[in-house]
Design a protein around this motif. Structure first.
Motif, PDB file in Angstrom:
ATOM      1  N   GLY A   1     -30.530  70.835 -57.349  1.00  0.00           N
ATOM      2  CA  GLY A   1     -31.339  69.829 -56.663  1.00  0.00           C
ATOM      3  C   GLY A   1     -32.761  69.830 -57.198  1.00  0.00           C
ATOM      4  N   ARG A   2     -33.366  71.032 -57.296  1.00  0.00           N
ATOM      5  CA  ARG A   2     -34.737  71.153 -57.822  1.00  0.00           C
ATOM      6  C   ARG A   2     -34.818  70.594 -59.239  1.00  0.00           C
ATOM      7  N   LEU A   3     -33.846  71.019 -60.036  1.00  0.00           N
ATOM      8  CA  LEU A   3     -33.813  70.665 -61.447  1.00  0.00           C
ATOM      9  C   LEU A   3     -33.798  69.149 -61.626  1.00  0.00           C
ATOM     10  N   MET A   4     -32.978  68.493 -60.826  1.00  0.00           N
ATOM     11  CA  MET A   4     -32.811  67.056 -61.011  1.00  0.00           C
ATOM     12  C   MET A   4     -33.967  66.278 -60.411  1.00  0.00           C
TER      13      MET A   4
ATOM     14  N   LEU B   1     -38.573  69.882 -65.380  1.00  0.00           N
ATOM     15  CA  LEU B   1     -37.587  70.946 -65.205  1.00  0.00           C
ATOM     16  C   LEU B   1     -36.236  70.546 -65.791  1.00  0.00           C
ATOM     17  N   PHE B   2     -35.891  69.264 -65.612  1.00  0.00           N
ATOM     18  CA  PHE B   2     -34.604  68.774 -66.085  1.00  0.00           C
ATOM     19  C   PHE B   2     -34.514  68.926 -67.607  1.00  0.00           C
ATOM     20  N   ARG B   3     -35.618  68.543 -68.276  1.00  0.00           N
ATOM     21  CA  ARG B   3     -35.642  68.670 -69.745  1.00  0.00           C
ATOM     22  C   ARG B   3     -35.554  70.123 -70.181  1.00  0.00           C
ATOM     23  N   LEU B   4     -36.305  70.944 -69.455  1.00  0.00           N
ATOM     24  CA  LEU B   4     -36.287  72.372 -69.759  1.00  0.00           C
ATOM     25  C   LEU B   4     -34.873  72.913 -69.579  1.00  0.00           C
ATOM     26  N   GLY B   5     -34.238  72.474 -68.496  1.00  0.00           N
ATOM     27  CA  GLY B   5     -32.863  72.911 -68.190  1.00  0.00           C
ATOM     28  C   GLY B   5     -31.912  72.529 -69.309  1.00  0.00           C
TER      29      GLY B   5
END
Lengths: 246, 472
Positions: free
Chosen positions: B407-410, B415-419
């Motif tokens: 949830g945080r990531l999206m 963060l999403f790119r980092l993920g």
């Protein structure tokens, strides 16, 4: 045990969660039910020949066997031929007054004709049950013949037992032009009228829609006929059969 | 439903079904055939769509004043000489039937197919009370002899071969019977004909009940519904309270779509309209008629999240098209009602707790909603059910943490790119042939049965950024 008041009280409490209930919706149907049914009858008195064509097509599609004769006097001949084909000796029938003909004299003595007794006494009941369980053919009228689906509609009542069209291996329904209707919608109009018009009210507890023989596909989806009810269903249409339609 | 079956968790039940080669074939043949028959029936019936809308409208209008229609139905049944009972629970319904059996000295009961009596485990209760219940629908009869449970709402024995049925009949009915449906059907006819004539009690469900006329409507193909309501001296009908409809005009709307949806027939062989006990002058029919109106979790959904599931006609069309049902069949669901609608009905009757696994047994593809004759929005309710399951029964800690992290990531582009970049790095050792085939730790339970696509070499958002030209 739960009472009616408790049960309906819970239903109402739930209904209020959705919103304050208004009056029941007015049913989507003609205002005058008796007139609507009479209108269907009037239309069909003109259009029955087209309906008959469709009925035959649909009835045969559900494995029914159709016969057509001009007069009631020819009906016994059709039944004798069916009895010969099926090797049946005993013919169960509705009471002659309900069937519109007495098959006893023309079919006897080589075939035993077993008409339903018009009354409903205990002795009559027992005798009829035994006869129904052993007869090979059951002969009934048909109050409606629905073209759209090839369906016979039979009302139960005095002299019109339910099992005549159920227990024998072969069911033969005899009817005339007055029984033909085109659509389920028309059947709906007639059923409504049956229940509001006391003069036309039915005497029995059951209305059966019969669409072809009894069937099942419960073993490997293989269609098999005659599992509990009749294996063969015949319709005998009689051009000259009058009688008051329901 | 047998407790043994429910002791095995759903994933194992489903797994066992997937490994059953015969079941797989039977399901494919049966469901494909039902789908084709249904489609053909509606193709030749242009008014079908409008009638489905009308049928849905009738169900909704009836629910809005259900108290009125139930009262009217009861009044009319009683006016015709029948008796009406109100059962809040399955247990109450069973108690009412057993009391009638005691009062009337019933030893044997013949039953026509009824999901409601299946749902309340009536047969077991009758047997305990010394009454022999005989199922008379051929499919139900087969599974009763085999001590099994139905696997499809309208074709209860599709999981059995004709060879298995022949073996079963030969053993139970003492004879040697060929593995030929024609022969086996004739055997059942003879056997059951005697039972119809001997039984003291006929038990049915109801497809509909017309409030205005007090009429019970039974739809069957075999004619057992007619036998059961004509021959025994007592008739008891057990009906979910939501089956009531207002008028005969409404009834024909439902009749014109029910059989088409279920078996592709224009009408089933028999539609039987029954009003109360035998009327004066009649030679046949029961002396006494009792109608049991069943709540058992239904009433609270009038104002609840599963309200629309109360429209259900029990046609089985949603089972046939469901990619999950088509793979695992009815038994794996573990309850009386299988398939997409079955998950909702199980939640309704037994509580959300009983569907914490089943709520996920759907791809949410929406095929069920498309074929439903009354257009029940099954996928929407399944999603809501999942939400409820997630809130109430708290999934395992690891799963919760994972979802919270996702949830945080999206929620954050950075963060999403980092993920995505981190994922590309860590997935390398686990990627084979362009798929993630075995992940470590508890992730391995996912990849044990499924491949996972890896994070793309360049993600969509990365490619988007590289595009020229205006982007909004």
């Amino acid at each position: 045990m739960t009472t009616r008041a408790e049960f309906l009280g819970r239903v109402r409490a739930e209904m209020r969660k959705v919103g304050a209930p208004g009056p029941p919706a007015a049913p989507e149907r003609p205002a005058h039910l008796g007139e609507a049914a009479a209108a269907v009858r009037r239309e069909m008195s003109e259009r029955w020949p087209e309906a008959l064509v469709r009925f035959v097509q649909e009835f045969e599609r559900v494995a029914g066997v159709f016969h057509r004769v001009a007069t009631p006097a020819e009906v016994p001949g059709v039944i004798r031929a069916i009895a010969r084909e099926r090797g049946a000796r005993e013919i169960l029938t509705w009471a002659p007054a309900e069937l519109g003909m007495d098959l006893g004299p023309p079919l006897g003595p080589e075939l035993a004709v077993l008409p339903a007794p018009p009354g409903g006494g205990e002795l009559d009941r027992l005798r009829h049950r035994e006869e129904a369980a052993r007869a090979g053919i059951g002969v009934t009228g048909a109050d409606l013949a629905l073209a759209e689906t090839g369906t016979l509609v039979l009302l139960s009542g005095a002299g019109r037992p339910r099992s005549t069209s159920l227990l024998p291996e072969t069911h033969v329904a005899v009817f005339g032009p007055g029984a033909l209707v085109e659509s389920l919608e028309q059947v709906g109009a007639i059923l409504e009228a049956l229940h509001v018009d006391p003069a036309r009210s039915m005497s029995g507890a059951v209305i059966n829609f019969i669409t072809g023989p009894s069937r099942t596909a419960d073993i490997e989806l293989t269609l098999t006929r005659g599992v509990h009810g009749p294996k063969f269903v015949h319709a005998v249409f009689v051009d000259g059969l009058g009688g008051a339609p329901r | 439903m047998s407790e043994d079956l429910l002791r095995v968790p759903f994933p194992q039940r489903a797994g066992a079904a997937l490994k059953d080669a015969f079941l797989q074939e039977a399901l494919t043949i049966a469901t494909t055939k039902f789908i084709d028959l249904r489609r053909e029936a509606f193709e030749g019936f242009p008014q079908g769509d409008a009638l489905r809308d009308r049928a849905r409208g009738i169900k909704e209008a009836t629910l809005q004043r259900l108290d009125h229609y139930l009262g009217l139905l009861a009044d009319n049944v009683e006016r015709l000489g029948g008796h009406v009972h109100w059962a809040a629970t399955g247990e109450e319904a069973r108690e009412i039937v057993l009391r009638l059996c005691r009062d009337r000295g019933v030893r044997m009961a013949v039953k026509s197919k009824s999901m409601a009596t299946e749902e309340i485990d009536l047969n077991e209760a009758l047997e305990h009370a010394g009454v022999t219940p005989i199922e008379t629908d051929l499919g139900e009869y087969i599974i009763q002899l085999a001590h099994e449970k139905p696997s499809h709402i309208i074709a209860p024995a599709i999981h059995k071969t004709k060879g298995q049925v022949a073996e079963l009949f030969s053993r139970e009915l003492s004879g040697r019977f060929a593995a030929d449906p024609e022969v086996l059907t004739a055997v059942a006819r003879k056997e059951l004909r005697q039972k119809f004539l001997q039984a003291d009690l006929g038990i049915t469900g109801a497809n509909f009940a017309v409030a205005e006329t007090g009429t019970l409507v039974l739809v069957t193909n075999e004619g057992n519904g007619r036998m059961v309501t004509s021959l025994p001296r007592l008739h008891v009908a057990v009906m979910g309270m939501e089956k009531v409809i207002p008028t005969m005009t409404d009834l024909v709307v439902f009749l014109s779509i029910l059989a088409k949806s279920a078996t592709g027939q224009k009408l089933s062989s028999y539609t039987t309209l029954v009003r109360g006990p035998r009327q004066p002058g009649e030679l046949e029919g029961p002396e006494h008629f009792h109608l049991i109106l069943l709540d058992s979790g239904r009433v609270r959904q009038i104002g609840g999240p599963l309200r629309e599931a109360l429209y259900c006609l029990r046609c089985g069309a949603c089972l046939n098209v469901c990619p999950v049902y088509r793979q695992i069949g009815g038994h794996a669901y573990g309850h009386t009602y299988p398939g997409p609608i079955g998950i909702l009905l199980t939640a309704m009757l037994k509580g959300t707790d009983s569907v914490k696994d089943l709520a996920h047994a759907s791809s949410l593809c929406g095929a069920c909603k498309d074929v439903c004759p009354v257009r029940i929005d099954i996928p929407r309710m399944l999603v809501e059910l999942r939400e409820q399951v997630a809130h109430e029964h708290v999934a395992p800690v690891a799963e919760r943490m994972l979802f919270r992290a996702a949830g945080r990531l999206m929620a954050s582009p950075a963060l999403f790119r980092l993920g995505a970049r981190a994922g590309r790095l860590f997935q390398r050792p686990f990627t084979r042939g362009g798929k993630l085939r075995s992940l470590p730790l508890f992730f391995g339970r996912w990849t044990a049965t499924r491949d996972l696509p890896p994070v793309a070499p360049r993600t969509f958002s990365e490619r988007w950024d590289e595009l020229d030209g205006p982007k909004r």
